[in-house]
Design an enzyme around this catalytic site. Sequence first.
Site, PDB file in Angstrom:
ATOM      1  CD  GLU A 143      -1.178   1.245   5.548  1.00 39.00           C
ATOM      2  OE1 GLU A 143      -0.299   2.108   5.607  1.00 39.00           O
ATOM      3  OE2 GLU A 143      -1.384   0.537   4.538  1.00 39.00           O
ATOM      4  CD  GLU A 240       3.313   2.708   1.501  1.00 39.68           C
ATOM      5  OE1 GLU A 240       2.842   1.751   0.876  1.00 39.68           O
ATOM      6  OE2 GLU A 240       2.789   3.179   2.531  1.00 39.68           O
TER       7      GLU A 240
END
Length: 260
Positions: A143, A240
Amino acid sequence: MPRFAANLSMLYPQHDFLDRFAAAAADGFAAVEYLFPYAYNPQELKQRLDDNGLVQALFNAPPGDWDACERGIASLPGREAEFRSGVERALEYAQVLGNDKVHVMAGLLPNEDLRQRHQAVYLENLAFAAKQAKAAGVTILIEPINTRDMPDFFLNRQDQAQDICKQVGADNLKVQFDCYHCQIVEGDLISKLRRDFAGIGHIQIAGVPDRHEPNLGELNYNSLFEEIDRLGYTGWIGCEYRPKGDTSQGLEWLRQWQAR
């Protein structure tokens, strides 16, 4: 229709962690993700999933010493044995919890002059992780993270992450596309989604710039969700974000989307 997973590391902060599974299910979530499961027995977590009819979508491999501000060790020279042991531990948890995706954090780059050395370690470690994960039916994710929230993080841009995956050459190594991080670093999210879709393994969302609910801030998530649908994404979208107030009340964005 996009499918959403509650990120239990951020949502429902008023509850103890193990009680967040039931809270997410009560709000209609069918899946959960979180940073790390390792403080708990995997069978205990699996019971929470089963009791609440939830799917485990994702968690992270061990990141090193999180409390000492380490943010992954995949690119850190001298930590290869620890990284590989952590991957094996993550895969053991995944086999119990049933998720087929594990995020591996790259770590911090203390000096740009060290990038080449760190990248060499990163490539070798990712090749190992992907090989081990393939045997378990798991996809490894990397990521890009913005340097405002995580200064000196090794991986920041979508094209950088996609290039890393191409260099490793494993079909079960993909990029975790976090809309929040990408908007801060690069913007032009729909173009990035279209360009890189084949290499994207998971998507996460949050409002920009404050990382609250996705309906708060500068991004038009309805447009993004429509594009994600058009592209044919069938995975989970991880929520998130840090709730600005009560998590359940703040899910009005989700109720409105699902009522469309």
